[in-house]
Design an enzyme around this catalytic site. Structure first.
Site, PDB file in Angstrom:
ATOM      1  N   ILE A 702       0.812  -1.218   0.000  1.00 27.40           N
ATOM      2  CA  ILE A 702       0.000   0.000   0.000  1.00 27.40           C
ATOM      3  C   ILE A 702       0.841   1.262   0.000  1.00 27.40           C
ATOM      4  O   ILE A 702       0.342   2.339  -0.270  1.00 27.40           O
ATOM      5  CB  ILE A 702      -1.008   0.041   1.174  1.00 27.40           C
ATOM      6  N   GLY A 705       8.292   3.786   0.489  1.00 30.51           N
ATOM      7  CA  GLY A 705       8.981   5.047   0.721  1.00 30.51           C
ATOM      8  C   GLY A 705      10.424   4.830   1.079  1.00 30.51           C
ATOM      9  O   GLY A 705      10.952   3.732   0.932  1.00 30.51           O
ATOM     10  N   SER A 707      12.018   4.503   3.790  1.00 32.83           N
ATOM     11  CA  SER A 707      12.467   3.555   4.790  1.00 32.83           C
ATOM     12  C   SER A 707      11.959   2.154   4.518  1.00 32.83           C
ATOM     13  O   SER A 707      12.231   1.251   5.281  1.00 32.83           O
ATOM     14  CB  SER A 707      12.014   4.024   6.172  1.00 32.83           C
ATOM     15  N   GLY A 708      11.241   1.945   3.456  1.00 33.62           N
ATOM     16  CA  GLY A 708      10.803   0.594   3.161  1.00 33.62           C
ATOM     17  C   GLY A 708       9.389   0.590   2.611  1.00 33.62           C
ATOM     18  O   GLY A 708       8.870   1.621   2.194  1.00 33.62           O
ATOM     19  N   VAL A 710       5.190  -0.668   2.886  1.00 32.68           N
ATOM     20  CA  VAL A 710       4.130  -0.971   3.839  1.00 32.68           C
ATOM     21  C   VAL A 710       3.080  -1.837   3.147  1.00 32.68           C
ATOM     22  O   VAL A 710       2.657  -1.533   2.027  1.00 32.68           O
ATOM     23  CB  VAL A 710       3.481   0.312   4.385  1.00 32.68           C
ATOM     24  N   LYS A 726       5.261  -3.015   8.058  1.00 32.17           N
ATOM     25  CA  LYS A 726       6.311  -2.185   7.465  1.00 32.17           C
ATOM     26  C   LYS A 726       7.549  -3.039   7.295  1.00 32.17           C
ATOM     27  O   LYS A 726       8.040  -3.635   8.247  1.00 32.17           O
ATOM     28  CB  LYS A 726       6.598  -0.984   8.368  1.00 32.17           C
ATOM     29  N   ASP A 831       8.678  14.511  15.363  1.00 28.91           N
ATOM     30  CA  ASP A 831       8.295  14.562  13.954  1.00 28.91           C
ATOM     31  C   ASP A 831       6.774  14.551  13.845  1.00 28.91           C
ATOM     32  O   ASP A 831       6.206  13.828  13.039  1.00 28.91           O
ATOM     33  CB  ASP A 831       8.918  13.372  13.225  1.00 28.91           C
TER      34      ASP A 831
END
Ligand SMILES: *[C@@H]1O[C@H](CO)[C@@H](O)[C@H](O)[C@H]1NC(C)=O
Ligand SMILES: *[C@@H]1O[C@H](CO)[C@@H](O)[C@H](O)[C@H]1NC(C)=O
Ligand SMILES: *[C@@H]1O[C@H](CO)[C@@H](O)[C@H](O)[C@H]1NC(C)=O
Ligand SMILES: *[C@@H]1O[C@H](CO)[C@@H](O)[C@H](O)[C@H]1NC(C)=O
Ligand SMILES: *[C@@H]1O[C@H](CO)[C@@H](O)[C@H](O)[C@H]1NC(C)=O
Ligand SMILES: *[C@@H]1O[C@H](CO)[C@@H](O)[C@H](O)[C@H]1NC(C)=O
Ligand SMILES: *[C@@H]1O[C@H](CO)[C@@H](O)[C@H](O)[C@H]1NC(C)=O
Ligand SMILES: CC(=O)N[C@H]1CO[C@H](CO)[C@@H](O)[C@@H]1O
Length: 900
Positions: A702, A705, A707-708, A710, A726, A831
């Site tokens: 889905i 990005g 960092s990996g 999902v 993730k 963040d």
């Protein structure tokens, strides 16, 4: 004095009365139905309770068929069982107006608030399960006022803190007391010992103030399951434990226990599981490594000592034994080898000596055997695989002699054998190579002999047999082999001309054998090779130009062979950190791209090689080598070869270190083949690592990005059975930043729980890759709702109304408040933005993405604990390469520390 009640006393009295006063009159079935509807409303009409609907059914007891409701034969509600639903909010006080209630099961919802004293009004309550929710505060000290019929009480995996009150020792009929995975930071009472009906006591994973186990715990005459892992226990295991005659499972692992195991434990007739292992990190690392969060560094240092008595052989029901990372000494008594039910034996990392019981494996269906890191001598038991179920033999770092057991010859179930660093001799049983599930073979540093078949078992991924006496040819078929280290054996013949069959190799070391003929051009199929060491053989012919096209090669050592011809210019493209072509018969000019001082010693002792530049230690082109130069070359050669060898060794040692230490149990380097380990932050997970792994398909992807990726994975029909997974960058080294983020995510989310913070359900990892499993958020992130860009791209055309916006803001604020004020130590997210606020199916806000979050150990020092110190030992990553960094080593240690 004391005769007149003070005002507070009167108030207390009134309050108590109001909780305990019997209801004026019992409810009619119709009133019970109305109560259910009120409860549904109180919980803001969750979708899962849709069937709770007054649809003018003529039957007065229609509600008895509503979801989760059971009634008695007279039509009174006895059970409310709604686990794993999306129910939010506190427990309504009116719940116990349903006076016939015997069962309440709200497991795994988002129930918040304090423990509700109104539950005392359920005077027939037998079963109460509030586990896996967000309850806070203490267990009330008058908990003994709860129904005396209570048999089952679970408050596990909430945020309860403080003491477990002595009153809990006055529940006359309680059989199961499930209090693990909370934040109890006070004491647990010796009064628990009064609970003579108790069968299950779970207190594990609570930060209790350090305490000894009360002698009174020996009074549990019906106790079957005692689980107190990581509960800050100190001192000795009490002698009274000898009286726990019903005990089946005893787990006191990862505490600070000392002294011997009381003799009586060995006599417990029903004991099946005995786990007394320590946290293996203790003592091995200290707070300086990476300065990661080692707040709990001194937890879990069980230092149990003494010997293991012959009486051990009386534990006839024992199936699983884990007493590793302690300081037991002496011999393993022969009687253990006779136990009829024993399937798993883990004695590793103790101080055991003597020989192994010769009967091991002959009397039970043994599948796991680990005695590594002791001082055991003698032979491995001959019948280890006699039961026909053995999968794992781990016995490295001992002083074992003799041959590998004959029973391994036809041990079809074998998957992992690690016997390195012993003094084993003789031929490896050739039948071992037909075990179809074999994945890991680590036998280096012995005196073993034998040959390898041309075709190795399909699953084998690690084959490390350096420093032995293996001979014959190099295998050419091993489709999943990633690491092949056969250095310093007596292999002969040539490198297979067709390397397609071993094309997944990441490390190939054949150093110090007798391999002859040329290096085949098909070497170019080794797209993942990062370390290639063919030095000290009898290779001849030219260096194939294809070597210059290996995309992730980091170390190439072809020294001390008889290679001829010119160095292909393409080699310069590799930008190798380590290149050694010395001591061959190469000729011509060193390619321009390699004429760098970095490679000054890479080409020495090739008399016909020259370079126009003087930075290399080779002859200058056009100049004949002469006497004095020869001497100096020879001199330098000695010095430098040593230096190079050292560098190579350092790198290789790092590789081995990583493999040895991080993968010491069941190592695997690759992704697909690796045995995955699932660490659950919730007790009752109903999925396995395999289930998740199988679902990591493109259809389920889905998001993708930096960092990996999902994935959304549907495990079942209900809302709670969908998870988001993730996947952090597989087959590729986590760089230090991602590593930090991963650390933070697991460390923080694994320990805190709040209705407004996304739930990390589990972490699945093998050596290299990590999967984080979260609850799935149907409405994705807040930014998708706020920004038109997303609204048009999805079907989410609806704008959020203001009341929803307000409740999202309040929810997020509650989550932050919890992190800042209620967490110990406090957590700062660093963040917070709309894309990190996720929305569930009812638009409840949950804060996510803790990659940049930090725990504040000392106020004002945000980075004091969770900063990785530098990236020493770092080697630039390549696609799919084996992860050769000290950083990674740290990650592995840390992963253990945080139970992942
Ligand atoms: C049910 O319980 C609530 C809260 O305890 C109470 O106020 C109410 O009077 C009760 N209703 C009936 C019908 O007993
Ligand atoms: C564990 O025991 C050691 C010594 O046996 C002690 O120094 C340390 O403080 C203890 N840790 C805890 C958490 O009790
Ligand atoms: C602890 O840290 C010090 C200083 O960095 C180091 O010298 C020492 O070897 C470490 N001890 C252990 C057990 O790792
Ligand atoms: C191991 O046991 C021996 C006795 O068998 C003892 O002398 C030695 O100190 C122990 N070593 C450790 C590290 O506990
Ligand atoms: C291993 O056993 C031999 C005797 O078989 C002994 O001489 C040697 O010291 C032992 N080595 C170790 C490390 O215990
Ligand atoms: C090999 O492993 C698979 C999966 O774990 C298992 O189902 C199968 O029975 C094993 N085969 C043998 C021969 O043990
Ligand atoms: C190389 O071996 C593979 C199987 O490992 C085979 O499929 C392929 O045809 C072989 N190639 C050549 C050129 O022989
Ligand atoms: C077993 C039990 O407690 N039954 C009760 C169920 O509720 C009715 C009405 O409240 C009582 O009369 C029963 O005694």
């Amino acid at each position: 004095m004391g005769k007149t009640p003070t005002i507070p006393a009167i108030i207390l009295f009134t309050v108590t009365i109001s909780y305990l006063s019997p209801k004026a009159s019992p409810l009619t079935p119709e009133q019970e139905k109305q109560t259910l509807l009120q409860i549904k409303n109180f919980w803001r009409n969750p979708t899962s309770l849709q069937s709770w609907e007054d649809n003018n059914n003529s039957s007065t007891i229609a509600h008895c068929n509503w979801f989760g409701i059971t009634c008695s034969s007279h039509g009174f509600i006895t059970n409310i069982s709604v686990p794993n639903q999306n129910i939010y909010g506190p427990i309504p006080d009116s719940l116990c107006n349903l006076t016939n209630l015997t069962h309440i099961n709200l497991y795994n919802n988002s129930i918040s608030g304090q423990f509700p004293k109104s539950l005392y009004n359920c005077s027939n309550l037998e079963y109460l399960n509030l586990g896996q929710n967000y309850l806070v505060g203490t267990i009330p000290s008058d908990i003994n006022r709860i129904s005396s019929s209570l048999v089952y009480l679970s408050l596990e995996a909430n945020n309860f803190s403080g003491d477990i009150p002595p009153g809990i020792g006055q529940l006359p009929n309680i059989q199961s007391l499930i209090l693990d995975n909370n934040l109890f930071n006070g004491s647990f009472p010796a009064e628990l010992g009064q609970l003579s009906s108790l069968q299950t006591l779970w207190l594990a994973y609570n930060p209790f103030t350090p305490a000894t186990i009360p002698q009174e715990f020996g009074k549990f005459k019906n106790l079957r399951f005692l689980w107190m892992t990581q509960a800050n226990l100190i001192g000795n295991i009490p002698d009274s434990f000898s009286n726990l005659s019903a005990l089946q499972q005893l787990d006191l692992s990862i505490n600070n226990l000392t002294g011997p195991i009381p003799a009586g434990i060995w006599m417990l007739p029903n004991l099946e599981y005995l786990y007394l292992y320590a946290n293996h990190l203790s003592g091995e690392i200290n707070g300086t490594i990476g300065a990661l969060n080692f707040v709990n560094i001194d937890i879990g240092i069980n230092k149990l000592t003494g010997t293991i008595p012959e009486d051990f052989g009386k534990l006839n029901s024992l199936t699983s034994l884990g007493i590793y990372f302690n300081k037991f000494s002496g011999e393993i008594p022969p009687s253990i080898g006779l136990l009829p039910s024993l399937t798993s034996v883990r004695f590793f990392d103790n101080n055991l000596t003597g020989v192994l019981p010769s009967e091991f494996g002959k009397h039970s269906k043994l599948w796991e055997f680990d005695v590594s890191n002791n001082r055991i001598s003698g032979e491995l038991p001959a019948g280890l695989c006699a039961g026909g179920t053995l999968t794992s033999v781990v016995a490295f770092n001992n002083n074992l002699t003799g041959r590998l057991p004959d029973s391994l010859d036809h041990c079809v179930t074998l998957d992992n054998i690690q016997v390195y660093n012993n003094r084993l001799t003789g031929d490896v049983p050739s039948g071992m190579w037909s075990a179809m599930n074999l994945t890991t073979v680590m036998m280096y540093d012995n005196q073993l002999s034998g040959t390898l078949p041309e075709k190795l078992p399909w699953h084998i991924s690690i084959l490390m047999i350096a420093n032995n006496r293996f001979s014959g040819k190099i295998p050419s078929r091993a489709e999943n082999l990633l690491v092949f280290d056969a250095s310093y054996n007596q292999f002969s013949g040539e490198i297979p001309a067709n390397l397609t069959g071993i094309s997944r190799l990441q490390i190939l070391s054949l150093q110090g054998n007798r391999i002859s003929r040329g290096i085949p051009g098909s070497i170019s199929v080794l797209r993942n090779i990062s370390i290639l060491n063919l030095s000290y053989n009898q290779l001849s012919g030219e260096i194939p130009v294809e070597l210059g096209s290996l995309p992730v090669l980091k170390l190439l050592d072809l020294s001390a062979n008889q290679l001829t011809g010119e160095i292909p210019p393409a080699m310069a493209e590799l930008k190798l950190p380590v290149l050694n072509l010395s001591s061959n018969q190469l000729s011509g000019e060193v390619p321009a791209g390699l004429q760098k001082s970095f490679y000054d010693d890479s080409f020495i002792a090739n008399p016909d090689l020259c370079s126009p530049s003087t930075v290399l230690n080779v002859r200058e082109c056009g100049r004949k080598s002469n006497g004095p130069n020869h001497t100096s070359v020879a001199h330098i050669l000695l010095l430098v070869l040593g230096g190079l060898a050292l560098l190579g060794t350092v790198l290789f040692t790092i590789v081995l270190l990583v493999i040895r230490d991080s993968k010491r149990r069941r190592i695997v380097v690759g992704l697909d083949l690796a045995p995955w380990k699932l660490t659950s932050f919730f007790q009752s997970l109903d999925f396995t690592a395999e289930r998740i792994l199988k679902a990591l398909t493109d259809e389920n992807l889905i998001a993708s990005g930096g960092s990996g990726q999902v994935y959304k994975i549907v495990l079942g029909n209900r809302a709670r059975e969908i998870v988001a997974v993730k996947k952090i960058r597989n087959g590729r080294k986590l760089d230090s930043r991602r590593e930090k983020e991963f650390q933070a995510e697991v460390q923080i989310l694994g320990t805190i729980r709040h209705a407004n913070i996304v739930k990390l359900i589990a972490c699945i990892s093998n050596g290299d890759s990590k999967l984080l499993v979260y609850e799935y958020m149907h409405n994705k992130s807040l930014d998708r709702w706020l920004h038109a860009r997303y609204r048009s791209e999805s079907n989410e055309n609806v704008r959020l109304d203001w009341s929803t916006r307000l409740s999202i803001a309040i929810g997020a604020a509650k989550g932050l408040r919890y992190m800042h004020y209620d967490c110990k130590p406090p957590v700062v997210h660093r963040d917070v933005k709309s894309s990190n606020i996720l929305l569930d199916d009812e638009f409840g806000a949950k804060i996510a993405d803790f990659g940049l979050a930090r725990m504040l150990v000392n106020a004002g020092e945000p980075e004091s604990v969770s900063t990785v110190a530098g990236t020493f030992g770092y080697m630039a990553p390549g696609e799919d390469e084996i992860h050769v960094t000290v950083n990674f080593l740290i990650l592995n240690f840390t992963r253990q520390l945080i139970r992942c």
